[in-house]
Scaffold this active site. Structure first.
Site, PDB file in Angstrom:
ATOM      1  CD  GLU A  75      -3.052  -1.058   0.424  1.00 32.64           C
ATOM      2  OE1 GLU A  75      -2.979  -0.291  -0.558  1.00 32.64           O
ATOM      3  OE2 GLU A  75      -4.057  -1.728   0.693  1.00 32.64           O
ATOM      4  CE1 TYR A 121     -11.520  16.027  22.936  1.00 27.83           C
ATOM      5  CE2 TYR A 121     -13.855  15.796  23.437  1.00 27.83           C
ATOM      6  CZ  TYR A 121     -12.581  16.207  23.802  1.00 27.83           C
ATOM      7  OH  TYR A 121     -12.376  16.815  25.014  1.00 27.83           O
TER       8      TYR A 121
END
Length: 213
Positions: A75, A121
């Site tokens: 990847e 958050y």
């Protein structure tokens, strides 16, 4: 290897083990990279994040060419695309965490932002999370898709694949990946309910106060 590089290797092993032991990744899925002053470190291909060895981490030069350790994750293209698009990025974390991956498989999520602002958050640590079209794992086809988005977004969902998060530190990238997964869980748990999200004023205030770099 310098003492600083040795410390970074130990940090990669420690955070990788933490993610694996808490179920954010399974088997040989997931990969992590860190930008050095003169290159990169990455987890090796087909490695389990729970059982990494510092000396076997992949060492790459500034162009992303393999120069030491085990062969890097397949990847690597998506990692390098994030670094190219975000000069401030010092680490990239790609997981197959369950709930974020589930969102990446749903046909009715917003492709421009799959993560609604349900908590402060997720806005502070993650921001907008677009869904990219599916590409074969490891394919360089993902590179232009990431480069198109990553200059404005520190995280994406790979279609039918899972989350990728960049951060200005390894710890920050890990924390953001965890926040993304937990928020994805909240979104799935409350699907079909009348959810109260943060309004545009609250989101703008958070974005201005906690700008992601």
């Amino acid at each position: 290897m310098s003492s600083n590089e040795e410390r970074i290797c130990e940090d990669i092993v420690r955070w990788s083990r933490s993610l694996f032991e808490r179920g954010f990744t399974v088997g040989s899925s997931g990969n992590i990279s860190v930008r050095l002053d003169d290159g990169f470190l990455s987890t090796p291909t087909n490695s389990c994040l729970g059982f990494l060895e510092p000396e076997r981490l992949s060492r790459l030069d500034a162009e992303g060419r393999h120069i030491g350790g085990d062969a890097p994750t397949k990847e690597l293209p998506l990692h390098m695309a994030f670094y190219a698009a975000r000069p401030t990025a010092r680490a990239v974390v790609h997981l197959h965490s369950t709930c974020a991956t589930a969102l990446s498989c749903l046909a009715d999520v917003d492709p421009d932002d799959a993560i609604a602002p349900v908590t402060p958050y997720v806005v502070m640590r993650v921001g907008r999370v677009p869904v990219l079209n599916y590409t074969r794992p490891g394919s360089a086809d993902i590179v232009p898709l990431i480069r198109e988005r990553a200059s404005r977004c520190s995280a994406v969902l790979l279609g039918n694949h899972g989350p990728v998060v960049a951060g200005t530190s390894l710890e920050g990238a890990v924390f953001a990946a965890e926040e993304l997964e937990e928020t994805a869980k909240l979104i799935l748990l409350t699907r079909g309910m009348a959810v109260r999200t943060l309004d545009a004023v609250a989101v703008a205030d958070l974005e201005n106060s906690f700008r992601l770099r």
